[in-house]
Design a protein around this motif. Structure first.
Motif, short mmCIF file in Angstrom:
data_model
loop_
_atom_site.label_atom_id
_atom_site.label_comp_id
_atom_site.label_asym_id
_atom_site.label_seq_id
_atom_site.Cartn_x
_atom_site.Cartn_y
_atom_site.Cartn_z
N ALA A 774 1.10 -1.13 0.05
CA ALA A 774 0.16 0.10 -0.30
C ALA A 774 0.63 1.36 -0.10
N SER A 775 1.98 1.36 0.72
CA SER A 775 3.04 1.94 1.00
C SER A 775 3.25 2.64 -0.84
N SER A 776 4.02 1.83 -1.72
CA SER A 776 4.13 1.68 -2.31
C SER A 776 3.91 1.68 -3.47
N LEU A 777 2.30 1.85 -3.32
CA LEU A 777 2.04 2.51 -4.81
C LEU A 777 1.53 3.85 -4.08
N SER A 778 1.32 4.29 -2.88
CA SER A 778 1.43 5.61 -2.61
C SER A 778 2.67 6.45 -3.60
N ILE A 779 3.63 5.74 -3.05
CA ILE A 779 5.23 6.41 -2.99
C ILE A 779 4.30 6.02 -4.56
N LEU A 780 4.49 5.06 -5.40
CA LEU A 780 4.62 5.41 -7.08
C LEU A 780 3.61 6.74 -7.48
N LEU A 781 2.07 6.57 -6.92
CA LEU A 781 1.52 7.79 -7.54
C LEU A 781 2.06 9.68 -7.11
N ILE A 782 2.83 9.53 -6.27
CA ILE A 782 3.60 10.60 -6.08
C ILE A 782 4.60 11.18 -7.03
N ALA A 783 5.75 9.97 -7.28
CA ALA A 783 6.43 10.24 -8.39
C ALA A 783 6.11 10.11 -9.57
N TYR A 784 5.38 9.43 -9.94
CA TYR A 784 4.25 9.96 -11.21
C TYR A 784 3.60 11.30 -11.28
N GLY A 785 2.76 11.85 -10.97
CA GLY A 785 1.82 12.53 -10.77
C GLY A 785 3.15 13.91 -10.31
N CYS A 786 3.88 14.03 -9.58
CA CYS A 786 5.36 14.94 -9.33
C CYS A 786 5.63 15.48 -10.44
N SER A 787 6.51 14.58 -11.64
CA SER A 787 6.90 14.82 -12.05
C SER A 787 6.54 14.61 -13.32
N ASN A 788 4.76 14.48 -13.45
CA ASN A 788 3.73 14.88 -14.97
C ASN A 788 3.76 16.31 -14.61
N MET A 789 3.84 16.51 -13.02
CA MET A 789 3.05 18.12 -13.00
C MET A 789 4.39 19.34 -13.36
N VAL A 790 5.92 18.63 -13.01
CA VAL A 790 6.92 20.11 -13.16
C VAL A 790 6.77 19.50 -15.36
N ALA A 791 6.63 18.48 -15.47
CA ALA A 791 6.67 18.75 -16.95
C ALA A 791 5.83 19.74 -17.84
N ARG A 792 4.74 20.16 -16.81
CA ARG A 792 3.50 20.43 -17.80
C ARG A 792 4.15 22.21 -16.84
N ARG A 793 4.69 22.29 -16.35
CA ARG A 793 5.27 23.98 -15.48
C ARG A 793 6.68 24.23 -17.06
N LEU A 794 7.36 22.60 -17.06
CA LEU A 794 8.31 23.51 -18.26
C LEU A 794 7.86 23.08 -19.36
N LYS A 795 6.19 22.99 -20.03
CA LYS A 795 5.84 23.48 -20.65
C LYS A 795 6.43 21.60 -22.15
N LEU A 796 7.17 20.71 -21.36
CA LEU A 796 7.20 19.53 -21.94
C LEU A 796 6.42 18.26 -22.15
N ALA A 797 5.34 18.42 -21.54
CA ALA A 797 4.25 17.87 -21.27
C ALA A 797 3.47 17.41 -22.40
N ALA A 798 3.83 18.04 -24.33
CA ALA A 798 2.83 18.44 -25.24
C ALA A 798 3.35 16.50 -25.50
N LYS A 799 2.69 15.91 -26.11
CA LYS A 799 3.13 15.15 -27.10
C LYS A 799 3.56 15.74 -28.09
N THR A 800 4.49 14.31 -28.96
CA THR A 800 4.83 14.86 -30.23
C THR A 800 4.98 13.89 -31.00
N ASP A 801 5.13 14.14 -32.30
CA ASP A 801 4.84 12.66 -33.29
C ASP A 801 5.44 11.46 -33.06
N ASP A 802 4.69 10.31 -33.32
CA ASP A 802 5.17 8.91 -32.28
C ASP A 802 6.28 8.87 -33.54
#
Length: 807
Positions: A774-802
């Motif tokens: 349960a702790s590990s799952l909460s840690i994963l959610l924190i890590a994933y959410g924070c990294s995506n939030m930082v990417a949005r702030r830096l304008k790096l979250a938008a997808k590009t061509d595959d």
């Protein structure tokens, strides 16, 4: 056709503008005979619906491939090294086709059998830009397939590296371990549900059966899937330090041992679900991290840049020889735009060699008979012959590479996660030992429960998972924006840099057409044709650049043409004496221009004007350098002359280190000098001349203009169009440590609370085993959410061509 129509005509096949007079056929315009030929091939085969998928889908065919370029594919030993399968009826081969760029390419290649009935199938891997072709070798050959692909604009890229079978493949063993762990984990959870939810006391036989089934299912996880962590922990212990895998291995063994005891003694069901679950989740993180860039090659050497074969002349006869077969005193015939594979003396022809990839010097070098030409240069004009004076593995290009291989290895064991886990492990063992001592004197029967609970609840899985998943997510975010890193350790290395060194030529500047500015008297339409006609008489690259800039529309006859090597050209065009060349050649005076190379023009002996040729800097590069300069020290190294020194000093300031005429060895030594002063250095370069510096730097980033570019061994590959976002990429890497530390702090708080109960013998191993995932799952959610939030702030979250990943 009017002048306006000529100017705006685009090729129906490739979409390029048709310079001069386009070829008009089949009621369509084509830029060259090559594009027209491809259209006619497709039309003859009834495949013109190719053009309905995408507008102008083809690849330009302006540079035609010589007829016998793939003659080396007639040699059995070369064929055997390239094919992947052969039986009595068919052969399978995989070609790298860097020209693949859109859905039309997929359609055309996968319909290759309609162009040639001997081709049975063609399957395209768009991401890797590879096509696997199955053909009937009884009716066609490998050479025939390569020439078929070349004929429609998809010339296979075949390098010397393929002879040595050094391609990298993804570790399938890790996938199997993950699959086994997932299968066992899922079934153990299923068999554990009845006991978790409560089972009728009269069904005691089922309880025993489920417990033993869980025991059996846990064995593959313990002995096979967990081997990844055993090896890592053992290697770290052999080198005298504890990495993060050591306490995980201990917790796994303790959990299994305690579970085995409970099942065999009939006192409980054990914690096989927790053990297998954590192994499963940790393997997911590692597999995702490894899988991200399996198609990228960060370990390329000179063999992936060299061709697979060359043409040798023996007693006046031409023969194909593989590069390892080239010997001292062999005579090699090099065709137009072929690479010089070995150092040699020019014995026939006039060489114009482009050494930009090797030395960084952007101006081609003219060589005459008797002079030495070095391996790695590209012959730009006509055919030449050279007498080999060094074999391939002893040439200048190879020596540059070998010197980069002999540089000091980087410190890859300094991850802050390993440092944290080391202290965490020592602290964990100390708490377990002290607790065991305490309960030995108060209640010896509680020791097993206390120690087991401590090791389970304080397992550093949360730290490992937060680090692995944060790194994996950041690698994915950066990759979508065109920045591909070798591994997660590189993220930390980039986050620690304080000095950034840029190569200029090909990195800050584009390898495409340089910037040209004309100053002087106006050029009439007639004079433009006269100058173009004269310039086209010369094979010198600068003359060709001027001809192209003026429009390539000159078709006038040139009389009394004369070319003085290193000085200029002149001739009579439409009764006017036209001259192009250096200031001394035209005016009799030596003049220097800081903005770049100058070509002077005179008409009838009168100085008419000057063409100023300079490197074209990539878009937004000045803004990038100014942004980086606010936080980092900047250096610029170049193999070019110092013509652009005033411009760069005006851009970055007089205090910035800007060095010109730098050899590959000079760049390497400069990086070493910075590191000796305590700097963490990032090197950003593009060619083999930067190979030693890229490898020596704490973080070496290779910039690539297109998929077919050779990128030397590096810690990262950066698409050229993404260079201007480098400051954001570095900030994203710096955020990695903050995110992981934040997740670790949350994990520590969980451990403090859990341990406070465990040491008092108030936490059962069962509850600890439930809380851990349960702790590990909460840690994963924190890590994933924070990294995506930082990417949005830096304008790096938008997808590009595959289709951005390249090999």
């Amino acid at each position: 056709m009017s002048a306006a129509q000529i100017k705006t005509a685009t090729c129906y096949h490739c979409g390029d503008e048709c310079a001069g007079h386009p070829i008009h056929a089949h009621n369509k315009d084509f830029c060259c005979q090559g594009c027209l030929s491809v259209y006619e091939i497709l039309s003859k085969s009834g495949m013109c619906d190719y053009y309905d998928i995408t507008k102008n889908p083809g690849v330009s065919r302006k540079t035609l491939v010589r007829k016998d370029k793939f003659a080396f594919l007639d040699q059995k030993d070369i064929v055997a090294s390239l094919i992947s399968f052969r039986d009595e009826k068919e052969t399978h081969v995989t070609f790298h086709l860097p020209q693949i760029h859109c859905s039309s390419c997929l359609w055309l290649l996968e319909n290759l059998h309609r162009l040639n009935k001997d081709v049975q199938s063609c399957r395209v891997n768009f991401v890797k830009k590879e096509a696997t072709v199955v053909f009937n070798h009884r009716t066609t050959s490998l050479r025939g397939v390569a020439e078929l692909l070349t004929g429609i604009g998809y010339e296979p890229y075949i390098s010397l590296q393929q002879l040595s079978k050094r391609s990298t493949f993804f570790n399938r063993g890790k996938i199997l371990k993950l699959g086994v762990a997932g299968f066992c984990f899922g079934n153990i959870m299923l068999f554990s549900f009845p006991e978790y939810l409560g089972i009728d006391i009269h069904e005691g036989s089922l309880v025993i059966m489920f417990r033993y089934l869980n025991l059996l299912l846990s064995l593959p996880v313990l002995f096979y899937s967990s081997s990844e962590f055993y090896l890592s922990a053992w290697k770290s212990l052999r080198h005298g330090f504890l990495n993060i895998d050591a306490p995980i291995v201990l917790a796994t063994l303790v959990t299994f041992g305690r579970s085995l005891y409970e099942v065999l003694s009939g006192t409980g069901s054990g914690y096989f679900d927790s053990m297998s679950g954590i192994v499963f989740f940790m393997l997911i993180g590692r597999v995702l991290q490894d899988k991200t860039y399996e198609q990228l090659d960060f370990e390329r050497d000179y063999t992936s840049f060299f061709p697979i074969a060359a043409t040798r002349v023996v007693n006046g006869e031409e023969e194909i020889v593989t590069l390892p077969g080239i010997r001292l005193n062999d005579t090699l015939l090099l065709h137009h735009h072929e690479l010089v594979p070995a150092d040699g003396i020019l014995t026939r022809g006039w060489a114009v060699i482009d050494y930009s990839f090797v030395t960084g010097e952007s101006v081609p070098v003219v060589k005459e008979m008797g002079e030495i030409v070095y391996a790695g240069g590209k012959q730009l004009e006509g055919n030449i012959e050279i007498l080999v004076i060094h074999e391939v593995n002893q040439g200048y290009l190879t020596r540059i590479w070998n010197r980069s291989d002999n540089t000091a290895p980087k410190n890859r064991n300094g991850s802050f996660v390993n440092l944290l886990s080391r202290y965490f492990t020592i602290l964990l063992f100390s708490i377990a030992a002290l607790s065991a001592c305490y309960w030995y004197f108060h209640a010896p029967s509680a020791i097993a429960n206390v120690v087991t609970s401590i090791l389970i609840v304080a397992c550093p899985c949360a730290l490992l998972l937060s680090n692995t998943f944060t790194n994996g997510n950041i690698l994915r975010i950066l990759g979508r924006k065109g920045f591909y890193l070798r591994n997660a350790q590189t993220i930390e290395e980039i986050g620690d840099v304080d000095h950034i060194v840029f190569d200029k030529t090909g990195t800050l500047t584009s390898n495409r057409e340089p910037h040209i500015q004309y100053d002087g008297k106006p050029l009439s339409a007639l004079l433009k044709k006269q100058v173009t006609s004269l310039a086209k008489q010369s094979s010198h690259p600068v003359s060709r650049i001027i001809a192209g800039w003026l429009g390539n529309n000159g078709k006038m006859s040139v009389l009394a043409f004369k070319e003085v090597p290193g000085m200029g050209i002149e001739g009579i065009v439409e009764e006017d004496l036209i001259s192009l060349g250096s200031s001394f050649f035209i005016t009799g005076k030596h003049e220097y221009d800081a903005t770049g190379s100058c070509v002077f023009l005179s008409v009838e002996g009168e100085h008419w004007g000057t063409f100023r040729i300079s490197n074209r800097y990539r878009e937004d590069v000045p803004l990038l350098l100014k942004n980086l300069q606010k936080k980092y020290s900047i250096s610029i190294l170049s193999g070019d002359n110092a013509a652009e020194l005033p411009y760069l000093q005006g851009l970055l300031g007089m205090d910035t280190h800007i060095l010109f005429n730098q050899s590959p060895a000079g760049k390497l030594d400069y990086i070493k000098d910075l590191q000796s002063k305590g700097h963490k250095v990032m090197m950003v370069g593009d060619g083999l001349n930067d190979a030693g510096a890229l490898k020596q730097a704490d973080a070496g980033i290779a910039v690539s203009d297109n998929q077919n570019n050779f990128t030397p061994a590096s810690d990262g590959i950066l698409k050229a169009e993404a260079l201007t976002q480098l400051d954001r990429f570095i900030r994203m890497c710096k955020a990695n440590r903050v995110i992981v530390l934040s997740a670790f702090i949350v994990s520590i708080l969980y451990n403090i609370i859990g341990l406070s109960f465990a040491v008092q013998a108030q936490l059962s191993p069962m509850i600890a085993a439930v809380l851990m995932p349960a702790s590990s799952l909460s840690i994963l959610l924190i890590a994933y959410g924070c990294s995506n939030m930082v990417a949005r702030r830096l304008k790096l979250a938008a997808k590009t061509d595959d289709n951005q990943v390249f090999a």
